[in-house]
Scaffold this motif. Structure first.
Motif, PDB file in Angstrom:
ATOM      1  N   VAL A 266      26.344 -18.903 -31.221  1.00  0.00           N
ATOM      2  CA  VAL A 266      25.441 -19.889 -30.636  1.00  0.00           C
ATOM      3  C   VAL A 266      25.010 -19.379 -29.266  1.00  0.00           C
ATOM      4  N   PRO A 267      23.722 -19.075 -29.071  1.00  0.00           N
ATOM      5  CA  PRO A 267      23.268 -18.567 -27.774  1.00  0.00           C
ATOM      6  C   PRO A 267      23.441 -19.619 -26.679  1.00  0.00           C
ATOM      7  N   LEU A 268      23.847 -19.183 -25.513  1.00  0.00           N
ATOM      8  CA  LEU A 268      24.033 -20.068 -24.368  1.00  0.00           C
ATOM      9  C   LEU A 268      23.007 -19.728 -23.294  1.00  0.00           C
ATOM     10  N   SER A 269      22.335 -20.737 -22.785  1.00  0.00           N
ATOM     11  CA  SER A 269      21.305 -20.528 -21.776  1.00  0.00           C
ATOM     12  C   SER A 269      21.922 -20.037 -20.472  1.00  0.00           C
ATOM     13  N   PRO A 270      21.264 -19.115 -19.766  1.00  0.00           N
ATOM     14  CA  PRO A 270      21.754 -18.700 -18.443  1.00  0.00           C
ATOM     15  C   PRO A 270      21.709 -19.840 -17.430  1.00  0.00           C
ATOM     16  N   LYS A 271      20.958 -20.902 -17.748  1.00  0.00           N
ATOM     17  CA  LYS A 271      20.891 -22.056 -16.857  1.00  0.00           C
ATOM     18  C   LYS A 271      22.024 -23.056 -17.096  1.00  0.00           C
ATOM     19  N   LEU A 272      22.873 -22.763 -18.075  1.00  0.00           N
ATOM     20  CA  LEU A 272      24.000 -23.654 -18.354  1.00  0.00           C
ATOM     21  C   LEU A 272      24.926 -23.713 -17.150  1.00  0.00           C
ATOM     22  N   PRO A 273      25.190 -24.910 -16.614  1.00  0.00           N
ATOM     23  CA  PRO A 273      26.097 -25.011 -15.466  1.00  0.00           C
ATOM     24  C   PRO A 273      27.544 -24.744 -15.869  1.00  0.00           C
ATOM     25  N   GLY A 274      28.107 -23.658 -15.407  1.00  0.00           N
ATOM     26  CA  GLY A 274      29.475 -23.299 -15.754  1.00  0.00           C
ATOM     27  C   GLY A 274      29.569 -22.629 -17.105  1.00  0.00           C
ATOM     28  N   ASP A 275      30.788 -22.265 -17.483  1.00  0.00           N
ATOM     29  CA  ASP A 275      31.069 -21.639 -18.776  1.00  0.00           C
ATOM     30  C   ASP A 275      31.748 -22.645 -19.695  1.00  0.00           C
TER      31      ASP A 275
ATOM     32  N   THR B 206      37.992 -29.267  -3.743  1.00  0.00           N
ATOM     33  CA  THR B 206      37.214 -28.039  -3.856  1.00  0.00           C
ATOM     34  C   THR B 206      37.590 -27.301  -5.128  1.00  0.00           C
ATOM     35  N   GLY B 207      36.733 -26.383  -5.520  1.00  0.00           N
ATOM     36  CA  GLY B 207      37.049 -25.518  -6.651  1.00  0.00           C
ATOM     37  C   GLY B 207      36.497 -26.014  -7.969  1.00  0.00           C
ATOM     38  N   THR B 208      36.632 -25.182  -8.998  1.00  0.00           N
ATOM     39  CA  THR B 208      36.208 -25.548 -10.337  1.00  0.00           C
ATOM     40  C   THR B 208      37.361 -26.234 -11.066  1.00  0.00           C
ATOM     41  N   ILE B 209      37.148 -26.545 -12.344  1.00  0.00           N
ATOM     42  CA  ILE B 209      38.174 -27.274 -13.087  1.00  0.00           C
ATOM     43  C   ILE B 209      38.773 -26.377 -14.170  1.00  0.00           C
ATOM     44  N   ILE B 210      40.023 -26.642 -14.487  1.00  0.00           N
ATOM     45  CA  ILE B 210      40.732 -25.959 -15.564  1.00  0.00           C
ATOM     46  C   ILE B 210      41.471 -27.016 -16.379  1.00  0.00           C
ATOM     47  N   SER B 211      42.149 -26.601 -17.405  1.00  0.00           N
ATOM     48  CA  SER B 211      42.992 -27.499 -18.188  1.00  0.00           C
ATOM     49  C   SER B 211      42.262 -28.783 -18.549  1.00  0.00           C
ATOM     50  N   VAL B 212      41.076 -28.645 -19.140  1.00  0.00           N
ATOM     51  CA  VAL B 212      40.298 -29.810 -19.545  1.00  0.00           C
ATOM     52  C   VAL B 212      40.803 -30.297 -20.901  1.00  0.00           C
ATOM     53  N   LEU B 213      41.075 -31.604 -21.003  1.00  0.00           N
ATOM     54  CA  LEU B 213      41.581 -32.198 -22.235  1.00  0.00           C
ATOM     55  C   LEU B 213      40.732 -33.399 -22.619  1.00  0.00           C
ATOM     56  N   ARG B 214      40.660 -33.666 -23.912  1.00  0.00           N
ATOM     57  CA  ARG B 214      39.939 -34.827 -24.438  1.00  0.00           C
ATOM     58  C   ARG B 214      40.893 -35.598 -25.328  1.00  0.00           C
ATOM     59  N   ASP B 215      41.006 -36.912 -25.132  1.00  0.00           N
ATOM     60  CA  ASP B 215      41.893 -37.690 -25.981  1.00  0.00           C
ATOM     61  C   ASP B 215      41.143 -38.135 -27.238  1.00  0.00           C
ATOM     62  N   GLY B 216      41.831 -38.843 -28.121  1.00  0.00           N
ATOM     63  CA  GLY B 216      41.234 -39.240 -29.388  1.00  0.00           C
ATOM     64  C   GLY B 216      40.109 -40.234 -29.258  1.00  0.00           C
ATOM     65  N   GLN B 217      39.968 -40.889 -28.085  1.00  0.00           N
ATOM     66  CA  GLN B 217      38.918 -41.876 -27.874  1.00  0.00           C
ATOM     67  C   GLN B 217      37.721 -41.314 -27.111  1.00  0.00           C
ATOM     68  N   GLY B 218      37.768 -40.042 -26.731  1.00  0.00           N
ATOM     69  CA  GLY B 218      36.633 -39.420 -26.074  1.00  0.00           C
ATOM     70  C   GLY B 218      36.709 -39.383 -24.565  1.00  0.00           C
ATOM     71  N   SER B 219      37.841 -39.765 -23.971  1.00  0.00           N
ATOM     72  CA  SER B 219      38.010 -39.681 -22.522  1.00  0.00           C
ATOM     73  C   SER B 219      38.479 -38.286 -22.136  1.00  0.00           C
ATOM     74  N   TYR B 220      38.081 -37.834 -20.946  1.00  0.00           N
ATOM     75  CA  TYR B 220      38.403 -36.478 -20.489  1.00  0.00           C
ATOM     76  C   TYR B 220      39.294 -36.518 -19.252  1.00  0.00           C
ATOM     77  N   LEU B 221      40.093 -35.456 -19.147  1.00  0.00           N
ATOM     78  CA  LEU B 221      40.982 -35.258 -18.007  1.00  0.00           C
ATOM     79  C   LEU B 221      40.884 -33.793 -17.608  1.00  0.00           C
ATOM     80  N   ALA B 222      40.617 -33.536 -16.327  1.00  0.00           N
ATOM     81  CA  ALA B 222      40.460 -32.158 -15.851  1.00  0.00           C
ATOM     82  C   ALA B 222      41.220 -31.983 -14.548  1.00  0.00           C
ATOM     83  N   VAL B 223      41.767 -30.788 -14.356  1.00  0.00           N
ATOM     84  CA  VAL B 223      42.539 -30.466 -13.160  1.00  0.00           C
ATOM     85  C   VAL B 223      41.790 -29.407 -12.359  1.00  0.00           C
ATOM     86  N   SER B 224      41.753 -29.583 -11.041  1.00  0.00           N
ATOM     87  CA  SER B 224      41.147 -28.586 -10.171  1.00  0.00           C
ATOM     88  C   SER B 224      41.882 -27.262 -10.304  1.00  0.00           C
ATOM     89  N   SER B 225      41.125 -26.168 -10.226  1.00  0.00           N
ATOM     90  CA  SER B 225      41.746 -24.848 -10.360  1.00  0.00           C
ATOM     91  C   SER B 225      42.758 -24.584  -9.257  1.00  0.00           C
TER      92      SER B 225
END
Length: 464
Positions: A228-237, A295-314
């Motif tokens: 799946v091609p990813l646009s260079p304008k995509l914010p983040g990886d 500050t910083g980007t996020i790592i360890s991104v998780l999604r629960d079964g209901q669609g909520s997200y949890l992310a930790v700063s790098s």
């Protein structure tokens, strides 16, 4: 072109800058002054037409076979004694050493025979059968670090396992055996340099995320794949993707963008109005206390079964949450001076609470239904886990039980039988010799622990 309500849309320069956190010169209303809010809510085309990737080929020869086994640890102090020592004692100096040892052996044998004959049941006189280990190692033809695993809910015997250095493994027997796969024509010269970090399946629909930035998709259970091609304008990886239905998936990036596709990745719709950087800049400008250290980007991104997200700063100095319907991520400060090691959802449900491990082996959880709409620090309760200073890398809850497992640095496994209030080391597995980074329960009795050096452990429910 991407279409939403029959209106063709493209990713414009203004929406790109808004999603990258630049402030709009005209300001905004309702807290959107810092991120160019509404432009990113429309459908966004992330790339052009798919380029085909052929089906997995014969097993790669670059992996060395690993034949490892785990020997259960035994404690000789727990084995029952046969007979009494005083019954076999012969005064020193009365007989030669060799005759004394022979007499001692005969006395012990006589005592055991007497037990079999009638005095003591034979089962009580013999050593007990060794305890079956809670986790048993699965031999793999790979020595790389394993990052993720997925089984199809419609076919629990069919699963995929991915890792570093281009590792892709497939099973058709529920995880008893795994065969290496390779993606031919997927930059084949550099395939070994890809690090596949995420795999997700729903029926025959499957997705894999890799680094360098890569997204591949299958519609036929892995028989064939397409890039799946990813646009260079995509914010983040891309950092996380979850298969939801046929040709439907949700993807998150390291910048906090959340996208939804319903046509196999040809078009994507943004679900969050601004990136995390834009949210944090807006929060800082609003004068919220303590926001300056976000500050910083996020790592360890998780999604629960209901669609909520949890992310930790790098940097481990804060975490963020997002739930469907919200326009922005909500930042939360930690209630400890120690940096965040890892986080997750209790029982894969945000309504059950959150767990957090901190550097140095601390573990704590919130109560159920935490208020994630407010940026105030949440209240966490400490769990009783004496890790000896080792960091806690992952926590997994066994469905339908009060059993909770913790993976610590050095390969140690700890178990709780009271829902995570207190933990004790599990000594049945023995020394693994490498870190276990992820524990995944697919059902009450099916679970795997993934680690470095090609270590894969399978849960043994009979030991529970």
């Amino acid at each position: 072109m991407a279409f939403v309500n029959s209106v063709p849309l493209r990713l414009s320069a203004s929406s790109t800058s808004a999603f990258c956190g630049r402030h709009s010169s005209s300001g905004g209303s309702g807290g959107g002054s810092g991120g160019g809010g509404g432009a990113a809510a429309a459908a966004t085309r992330l790339g052009g037409r798919h380029s085909p990737v052929s089906a997995p080929t014969r097993p790669s020869t670059r992996h060395a076979a690993v034949r490892a086994s785990v020997t259960p640890a035994t404690n000789e102090d727990d084995l029952p004694l046969v007979g009494r020592a005083e019954d076999a004692v012969i005064p020193a100096g009365t007989v030669p050493r060799r005759e004394m040892l022979a007499a001692l052996t005969a006395a012990v044998a006589a005592t055991a025979a007497a037990g079999v004959a009638g005095g003591v049941p034979a089962a009580d006189a013999a050593p007990a059968v060794l305890t079956k280990p809670s986790w048993e190692q699965v031999p793999l033809s790979a020595e790389t670090t394993l990052f993720d695993m997925s089984f199809s809910p419609t076919d629990p015997n069919h699963g995929w396992l991915v890792g570093s250095r281009g590792t892709v493994l497939e099973t058709n027997d529920g995880g008893d055996s795994w065969k290496p796969r390779a993606f031919k024509n997927l930059d084949s010269d550099d395939e070994i340099n890809y690090r596949f970090e995420v795999v997700t399946f729903r029926g025959d629909e499957g997705w894999v995320i890799g680094k360098p930035s890569l997204l591949i998709h299958t519609r036929d259970g892995g028989v064939s794949w397409e890039r799946v091609p990813l646009s260079p304008k995509l914010p983040g990886d891309p950092v996380l993707i979850t298969a939801l239905d046929k040709e439907k998936a949700e993807m998150t990036t390291t910048a906090g963008a959340v996208y939804l596709t319903e046509n196999g990745g040809r078009n994507w719709k943004a679900l969050v109005k601004e990136t995390i950087d834009a949210t944090l800049n807006r929060t800082i400008s609003s004068g919220v206390s303590g926001a300056s250290y976000y500050t910083g980007t996020i790592i360890s991104v998780l999604r629960d079964g209901q669609g909520s997200y949890l992310a930790v700063s790098s940097r481990g100095n804060f975490f963020l949450t997002w739930s469907p319907g919200q326009d922005f991520w909500v930042p939360h400060g930690r209630d400890s001076s120690r940096r965040i090691q890892a986080m997750g959802f209790v029982r894969d449900d945000v309504n059950e609470g959150l767990w957090m491990s901190t550097r140095g082996g601390g573990l704590q959880t919130t109560s159920g239904s935490p208020d994630l709409t407010a940026s105030e620090t949440l209240t966490f309760n400490k769990a009783d886990l004496k890790s000896g200073g080792y960091g806690i890398l992952d926590i997994a809850y066994r469905p339908g039980t009060n059993e909770v497992w913790a993976a610590l640095g050095g390969g140690a496994l700890y178990v709780s039988k009271d829902g995570g209030k207190s933990f004790k080391p599990d000594k049945t597995v023995g020394k693994i010799g490498t870190n276990l980074y992820k524990i995944k329960f697919f059902s009450k009795d099916v679970a795997f622990a993934l680690g470095a050096s090609g270590v894969l452990l399978r849960y043994n429910p009979q030991s529970a």
